[in-house]
Enzyme design. Structure first.
Site, PDB file in Angstrom:
ATOM      1  N   CYS A  13      10.910 -30.771  38.182  1.00  0.00           N
ATOM      2  CA  CYS A  13       9.936 -31.775  37.717  1.00  0.00           C
ATOM      3  C   CYS A  13       9.673 -32.837  38.787  1.00  0.00           C
ATOM      4  CB  CYS A  13      10.402 -32.402  36.417  1.00  0.00           C
ATOM      5  SG  CYS A  13      12.120 -32.974  36.439  1.00  0.00           S
TER       6      CYS A  13
HETATM    7  N1  LIG Z   1      14.176 -31.130  30.648  1.00  0.00           N
HETATM    8  C1  LIG Z   1      13.317 -31.206  31.643  1.00  0.00           C
HETATM    9  O1  LIG Z   1      12.662 -32.255  31.842  1.00  0.00           O
HETATM   10  C2  LIG Z   1      13.089 -30.031  32.560  1.00  0.00           C
HETATM   11  C3  LIG Z   1      12.030 -30.100  33.477  1.00  0.00           C
HETATM   12  C4  LIG Z   1      11.802 -29.033  34.348  1.00  0.00           C
HETATM   13  C5  LIG Z   1      12.647 -27.937  34.313  1.00  0.00           C
HETATM   14  N2  LIG Z   1      13.685 -27.912  33.427  1.00  0.00           N
HETATM   15  C6  LIG Z   1      14.558 -26.723  33.445  1.00  0.00           C
HETATM   16  O2  LIG Z   1      14.326 -25.980  32.261  1.00  0.00           O
HETATM   17  C7  LIG Z   1      15.546 -25.355  31.845  1.00  0.00           C
HETATM   18  C8  LIG Z   1      15.838 -25.808  30.421  1.00  0.00           C
HETATM   19  O3  LIG Z   1      16.015 -27.217  30.427  1.00  0.00           O
HETATM   20  P1  LIG Z   1      16.123 -28.047  29.083  1.00  0.00           P
HETATM   21  O4  LIG Z   1      16.118 -29.464  29.460  1.00  0.00           O
HETATM   22  O5  LIG Z   1      15.152 -27.538  28.087  1.00  0.00           O
HETATM   23  O6  LIG Z   1      17.600 -27.630  28.630  1.00  0.00           O
HETATM   24  P2  LIG Z   1      18.200 -27.595  27.142  1.00  0.00           P
HETATM   25  O7  LIG Z   1      17.503 -28.577  26.290  1.00  0.00           O
HETATM   26  O8  LIG Z   1      19.687 -27.686  27.285  1.00  0.00           O
HETATM   27  O9  LIG Z   1      17.823 -26.138  26.641  1.00  0.00           O
HETATM   28  C9  LIG Z   1      18.314 -24.972  27.237  1.00  0.00           C
HETATM   29  C10 LIG Z   1      18.379 -23.871  26.180  1.00  0.00           C
HETATM   30  O10 LIG Z   1      18.820 -22.694  26.821  1.00  0.00           O
HETATM   31  C11 LIG Z   1      19.625 -21.953  25.919  1.00  0.00           C
HETATM   32  N3  LIG Z   1      20.832 -21.562  26.638  1.00  0.00           N
HETATM   33  C12 LIG Z   1      21.839 -22.297  27.052  1.00  0.00           C
HETATM   34  N4  LIG Z   1      22.739 -21.558  27.714  1.00  0.00           N
HETATM   35  C13 LIG Z   1      22.280 -20.314  27.675  1.00  0.00           C
HETATM   36  C14 LIG Z   1      22.752 -19.106  28.145  1.00  0.00           C
HETATM   37  N5  LIG Z   1      23.917 -19.026  28.804  1.00  0.00           N
HETATM   38  N6  LIG Z   1      22.035 -18.008  27.894  1.00  0.00           N
HETATM   39  C15 LIG Z   1      20.858 -18.067  27.237  1.00  0.00           C
HETATM   40  N7  LIG Z   1      20.353 -19.225  26.757  1.00  0.00           N
HETATM   41  C16 LIG Z   1      21.067 -20.323  26.990  1.00  0.00           C
HETATM   42  C17 LIG Z   1      20.015 -22.823  24.764  1.00  0.00           C
HETATM   43  O11 LIG Z   1      19.430 -22.282  23.607  1.00  0.00           O
HETATM   44  P3  LIG Z   1      20.264 -21.439  22.531  1.00  0.00           P
HETATM   45  O12 LIG Z   1      21.706 -21.858  22.638  1.00  0.00           O
HETATM   46  O13 LIG Z   1      19.628 -21.824  21.232  1.00  0.00           O
HETATM   47  O14 LIG Z   1      20.050 -20.023  22.858  1.00  0.00           O
HETATM   48  C18 LIG Z   1      19.390 -24.177  25.089  1.00  0.00           C
HETATM   49  O15 LIG Z   1      18.734 -24.756  23.966  1.00  0.00           O
HETATM   50  C19 LIG Z   1      16.629 -25.779  32.839  1.00  0.00           C
HETATM   51  O16 LIG Z   1      16.813 -24.800  33.820  1.00  0.00           O
HETATM   52  C20 LIG Z   1      16.042 -27.050  33.459  1.00  0.00           C
HETATM   53  O17 LIG Z   1      16.514 -27.294  34.756  1.00  0.00           O
HETATM   54  C21 LIG Z   1      13.911 -28.917  32.538  1.00  0.00           C
END
Ligand SMILES: NC(=O)c1ccc[n+]([C@@H]2O[C@H](COP(=O)([O-])OP(=O)(O)OC[C@H]3O[C@@H](n4cnc5c(N)ncnc54)[C@H](OP(=O)(O)O)[C@@H]3O)[C@@H](O)[C@H]2O)c1
Length: 362
Positions: free
Chosen positions: A151
């Site tokens: 981001c």
């Molecule tokens: N937040 C931001 O602003 C943002 C911006 C750009 C990019 N990102 C990227 O987007 C990705 C997700 O970020 P987020 O902030 O949405 O994280 P998050 O809220 O923690 O969500 C990640 C989801 O992935 C699933 N997960 C966790 N461990 C897993 C595993 N080992 N295998 C499969 N699913 C798994 C979980 O869902 P379940 O347990 O329900 O399956 C969890 O809800 C990350 O790589 C992050 O770097 C985030």
């Protein structure tokens, strides 16, 4: 000659219970060419419980096995999952957009240096295309695998692009960037440091020893400028849920005025959406004398939250030959889900703005 009608598609979202995955579902629910959304979660909560704001959609979580027949899959998971799983989805004929860091670097050694562990599946690194449509639209259109940038990287690249492409920045000097992100940038895992009671009324700096997006941005800027570019990226969380305020300070090669620099930005991005659909240059005239406080001529985060827009504005400190460039985005939309859907639109030949908004909540 009549054009082929666009066929509606099925989209799977892995990690749909998280912040970025939930936002992708929200965007796709309004998308005119997405017929079916298959949000994958390993948890036991229902979709309506997890994403209360989307409860009226009637969508429900599915298991990964139920999402196999899809046209596109979004990985919204922690780093490692896409590297291990993407090939399987590509073999099934789906296109893949990864929001994690797995495919952002050109080689496994740079990934290792940034993340501290071996790359979990480097075979696809050479195929992945960086998901910045403002730079790589044509390559994204042909890609099977797109790596959405971090981001901060999205905001920083859009802030700097016209200046570095025009060669007005002295890249022998380090590019200094300070950015404040909403607490949703810290993912959905509950942590004491990012609890409302700890963050409200404060600013929470983190990783001042060097954020992992700095090497990603260095690689991107070096590839754009063909000159080794160093970045000093300092980040913090503000006491708001979503949005990024990013400010870059760069040394200018030669004296120039704010108007001259703004003209480069307007030439690159267009005026009020007549060029890049999701970049808006704040070019309002700056009146007022020395030391007089002047507001409303630079972008503010409030202008973009809830939209896929990046607003860019700037000024020049002429006594120091420094340009200060501001970019604001919504970290969950243009910084994650919105740009992922923008990339999907480009990959499938849909209108690039389909399902995406340029209007912030205000
Ligand atoms: N937040 C931001 O602003 C943002 C911006 C750009 C990019 N990102 C990227 O987007 C990705 C997700 O970020 P987020 O902030 O949405 O994280 P998050 O809220 O923690 O969500 C990640 C989801 O992935 C699933 N997960 C966790 N461990 C897993 C595993 N080992 N295998 C499969 N699913 C798994 C979980 O869902 P379940 O347990 O329900 O399956 C969890 O809800 C990350 O790589 C992050 O770097 C985030």
């Amino acid at each position: 000659m009549s054009e082929e009608p666009l066929s509606p598609i099925t989209a799977a979202v892995i990690g749909a219970s998280g912040f970025a995955g939930g936002e992708i579902c929200r965007v796709l629910l309004e998308h005119p060419y997405v017929e079916t959304i298959l949000p994958v979660s390993r948890g036991s909560e229902s979709f309506a419980e997890r994403h209360r704001h989307l409860a009226a959609s009637g969508v429900e979580f599915v298991e990964a096995g139920e999402a196999e027949r899809c046209d596109v899959v979004f990985f919204c998971t922690p780093s490692g999952e896409a590297a291990r799983g993407a090939q399987t989805w590509l073999d099934r004929g789906a296109r893949v957009v990864d929001l994690s860091a797995d495919f952002r670097f050109g080689d496994a050694a740079t990934y290792r240096a940034a993340y501290g562990n071996d790359h979990p599946g480097p075979d696809l690194l050479a195929e992945a295309v960086t998901g910045i449509p403002e730079l790589y639209r044509d390559t994204i259109a042909r890609a099977r695998l797109v790596a959405n940038p971090g981001c901060y990287v999205t905001a920083a690249v859009l802030a700097l692009l016209p200046a570095v492409e025009s060669d007005v920045v002295d890249l022998a000097e380090v590019v200094r960037i300070h950015a404040i992100n909403g607490t949703s940038g810290a993912d959905a895992t509950p942590q004491r440091a990012t609890m409302h009671v700890r963050v409200v009324g404060s600013v929470l700096p983190y990783n001042l020893d060097g954020h992992r997006h700095a090497p990603e941005l260095e690689e991107r800027l070096t590839s754009i400028t063909r000159q080794e570019t160093r970045v000093d990226l300092a980040v913090a969380h503000g006491d708001f849920a979503r949005g990024i305020y990013l400010q870059a300070s760069v040394a200018l090669r030669a004296p120039m005025t704010r108007d001259q620099l703004l003209q480069l930005y307007l030439a690159r991005y267009g005026r009020a959406g007549d060029g890049e659909p999701f970049v808006f240059v704040d070019a309002r005239r700056r009146d007022g004398g020395l030391n007089e406080k002047v507001y409303d001529v630079y972008p503010q985060m409030r202008d973009v939250v809830g939209s896929n827009l990046c607003r860019v504005g700037l000024d020049v400190d002429r006594r120091r030959a420094v340009a200060r460039i501001v970019a604001v985005i919504d970290n969950l939309t243009k910084g994650a889900a919105g740009s992922a859907v923008q990339n999907m639109n480009v990959m499938f030949g849909f209108p690039e703005m389909a399902g995406l908004s340029r209007c912030g909540l205000g």
